[in-house]
Design an enzyme around this catalytic site. Structure first.
Site, PDB file in Angstrom:
ATOM      1  N   CYS A  39       0.827  -1.213   0.000  1.00  0.00           N
ATOM      2  CA  CYS A  39       0.000   0.000   0.000  1.00  0.00           C
ATOM      3  C   CYS A  39       0.857   1.257   0.000  1.00  0.00           C
ATOM      4  O   CYS A  39       1.743   1.406   0.847  1.00  0.00           O
ATOM      5  CB  CYS A  39      -0.898  -0.022   1.240  1.00  0.00           C
ATOM      6  SG  CYS A  39      -1.761   1.527   1.545  1.00  0.00           S
ATOM      7  N   TRP A  82      -7.310  -6.635   5.819  1.00  0.00           N
ATOM      8  CA  TRP A  82      -5.925  -7.007   5.590  1.00  0.00           C
ATOM      9  C   TRP A  82      -5.608  -8.141   6.569  1.00  0.00           C
ATOM     10  O   TRP A  82      -5.958  -8.085   7.746  1.00  0.00           O
ATOM     11  CB  TRP A  82      -4.996  -5.828   5.853  1.00  0.00           C
ATOM     12  CG  TRP A  82      -5.103  -4.732   4.845  1.00  0.00           C
ATOM     13  CD1 TRP A  82      -5.977  -3.684   4.876  1.00  0.00           C
ATOM     14  CD2 TRP A  82      -4.319  -4.575   3.662  1.00  0.00           C
ATOM     15  NE1 TRP A  82      -5.774  -2.876   3.783  1.00  0.00           N
ATOM     16  CE2 TRP A  82      -4.762  -3.394   3.014  1.00  0.00           C
ATOM     17  CE3 TRP A  82      -3.284  -5.307   3.086  1.00  0.00           C
ATOM     18  CZ2 TRP A  82      -4.215  -2.940   1.839  1.00  0.00           C
ATOM     19  CZ3 TRP A  82      -2.724  -4.857   1.908  1.00  0.00           C
ATOM     20  CH2 TRP A  82      -3.187  -3.684   1.286  1.00  0.00           C
ATOM     21  N   THR A 129      -8.443  -0.107   6.803  1.00  0.00           N
ATOM     22  CA  THR A 129      -7.349   0.429   6.001  1.00  0.00           C
ATOM     23  C   THR A 129      -6.008   0.349   6.734  1.00  0.00           C
ATOM     24  O   THR A 129      -5.944   0.302   7.968  1.00  0.00           O
ATOM     25  CB  THR A 129      -7.617   1.898   5.620  1.00  0.00           C
ATOM     26  OG1 THR A 129      -7.710   2.690   6.816  1.00  0.00           O
ATOM     27  CG2 THR A 129      -8.902   2.027   4.823  1.00  0.00           C
ATOM     28  N   VAL A 130      -4.954   0.320   5.941  1.00  0.00           N
ATOM     29  CA  VAL A 130      -3.587   0.487   6.437  1.00  0.00           C
ATOM     30  C   VAL A 130      -3.041   1.776   5.818  1.00  0.00           C
ATOM     31  O   VAL A 130      -3.465   2.165   4.725  1.00  0.00           O
ATOM     32  CB  VAL A 130      -2.687  -0.714   6.041  1.00  0.00           C
ATOM     33  CG1 VAL A 130      -3.062  -1.937   6.830  1.00  0.00           C
ATOM     34  CG2 VAL A 130      -2.696  -0.988   4.549  1.00  0.00           C
ATOM     35  N   TYR A 135      -5.546   6.728  -8.798  1.00  0.00           N
ATOM     36  CA  TYR A 135      -6.749   5.959  -8.461  1.00  0.00           C
ATOM     37  C   TYR A 135      -7.973   6.533  -9.174  1.00  0.00           C
ATOM     38  O   TYR A 135      -8.869   5.795  -9.586  1.00  0.00           O
ATOM     39  CB  TYR A 135      -6.978   5.981  -6.949  1.00  0.00           C
ATOM     40  CG  TYR A 135      -6.012   5.114  -6.180  1.00  0.00           C
ATOM     41  CD1 TYR A 135      -6.342   3.813  -5.837  1.00  0.00           C
ATOM     42  CD2 TYR A 135      -4.762   5.599  -5.793  1.00  0.00           C
ATOM     43  CE1 TYR A 135      -5.466   3.009  -5.131  1.00  0.00           C
ATOM     44  CE2 TYR A 135      -3.873   4.809  -5.099  1.00  0.00           C
ATOM     45  CZ  TYR A 135      -4.222   3.513  -4.768  1.00  0.00           C
ATOM     46  OH  TYR A 135      -3.343   2.712  -4.080  1.00  0.00           O
TER      47      TYR A 135
END
Length: 361
Positions: free
Chosen positions: A68, A101, A135-136, A199
């Site tokens: 990521c 994740w 999220t990370v 993105y």
């Protein structure tokens, strides 16, 4: 959503994601857990409803998948500043399912410190009905197993400013006070137009949305190409956090974004200033030695099944050119300002698989 339990442990799970919405432009959800870890909780500047947590070495664990770009920032800053002893790190695998994740690179598929199989468990430990994406990067309070924050932009700024007492000797100042007024708008443009711009191209839900996103992205890339024609780094002679934030997009550009996200006007290697700059950073300790190209490719090409239905991961491109001379010394300056030094060797347990990088780490 229900919290992950033992009932999920042996299930077959899908990595397929749904990121494109027909007829729509891509809009990122920018709502994060805005708690902060600060040196002086009683006087911290906080967003409404946010909580201040105290800086405490050994208490927190950074969860940051190498794949990521937002998490990659935190790995770079943590290493540049020498915070490895103060903040431990957990590294999820490159793919994730619709829930979380997962710690599928660790023995028994569990984080060795937190004991959890997926990061979702740590989010739910604090917010049982957490409604947003898992999220990370995220920082977890080890004693409670609860997520503290996933506000990636604030995490790295606080590493640099709130954790100063635990920086290594010779750590660079990534937020020089005299540059901050100019640096913030530069970083904002990099985020909206480049970091998020790729993105916006890749997840466009219509030709019109894609065309507009493409024009925005390349306008911004041409801007930084011009800017880097007269200065070695974005803010001048030395590395700042602005460079960290741009680098994690550039290092993914040719391996992923050109093809997968259709950011295809030209390759990074065809932009002389940006390509030299990207190699300059890549070859600087703390940058390239955090980059796992194979994990990066696996993440995008496997997880984004709505734009790559086959899940096939490309074998290319050839990455050996990342270690070729960059020539940026001709502009003067140096990676680190006087008094600052490069970080030492990467810890054995944090080294990138040598098969996944052209660097000799």
């Amino acid at each position: 959503m229900a919290q992950e339990t033992g009932a999920h442990e042996d299930e077959q799970y899908s990595t397929a994601g749904h990121y494109v919405h027909a007829g729509e432009e891509f809009t990122r959800d920018t709502s994060y857990i805005e708690d902060r870890i600060v040196a002086d909780p009683e006087h911290a500047e906080l967003a409404a409803g946010a909580r201040a947590w105290p800086v405490a070495p050994g208490r927190y664990r950074l969860i940051a998948a190498r794949a990521c770009p937002w998490a990659n920032r935190t790995l770079i800053v943590r290493r540049l500043l020498g915070l490895e002893d103060a903040i431990s790190v957990g590294l999820p695998g490159p793919t994730h399912d619709s829930r979380s994740w997962r710690f599928d690179l660790d023995p028994d598929g569990r984080d060795p410190v937190l004991g959890t199989q997926g990061l979702q468990q740590n989010y739910f430990a604090r917010f049982p009905d957490y409604p947003r994406g898992i999220t990370v990067p995220a920082i977890v309070d080890v004693p409670s197993g609860q997520v503290v924050t996933n506000d990636f932009s604030q995490i790295t700024e606080d590493f640099a400013t709130e954790w100063r007492a635990f920086h290594r000797e010779g750590a660079p100042d990534l937020w020089p006070a005299e540059l901050v007024p100019e640096m913030r708008p530069v970083m904002k443009r990099i985020y909206t137009e480049i970091n998020n711009g790729v993105y916006r191209c890749g997840f466009a839900g219509s030709q019109q949305a894609y065309d507009a996103a493409y024009e925005r992205l390349w306008t911004a890339l041409d801007w930084v190409e011009d800017r880097l024609g007269t200065r070695r780094y974005l803010m001048g002679e030395h590395i700042t956090e602005a460079d960290v934030r741009l680098f994690t997009t550039l290092v993914r550009f040719d391996p992923v974004y050109v093809s997968h996200f259709k950011a295809s006007r030209n390759k990074l290697t065809e932009m002389p200033n940006l390509w030299g700059y990207a190699r300059d950073l890549f070859q600087t300790p703390g940058f390239g030695d955090t980059v796992d190209f194979q994990q990066i490719k696996e993440h995008y090409f496997v997880v984004h099944r709505d734009i790559n239905p086959s899940g096939i991961v490309p074998l290319g491109p050839d990455l050996s050119n990342w270690t070729t001379p960059h020539g940026r010394e001709s502009l003067g300056g140096s990676p680190f300002a006087p008094g600052a030094t490069a970080p030492g060797p990467v810890r054995a347990e944090e080294r990138v698989d040598p098969e996944h990088t052209p660097l000799v780490c």
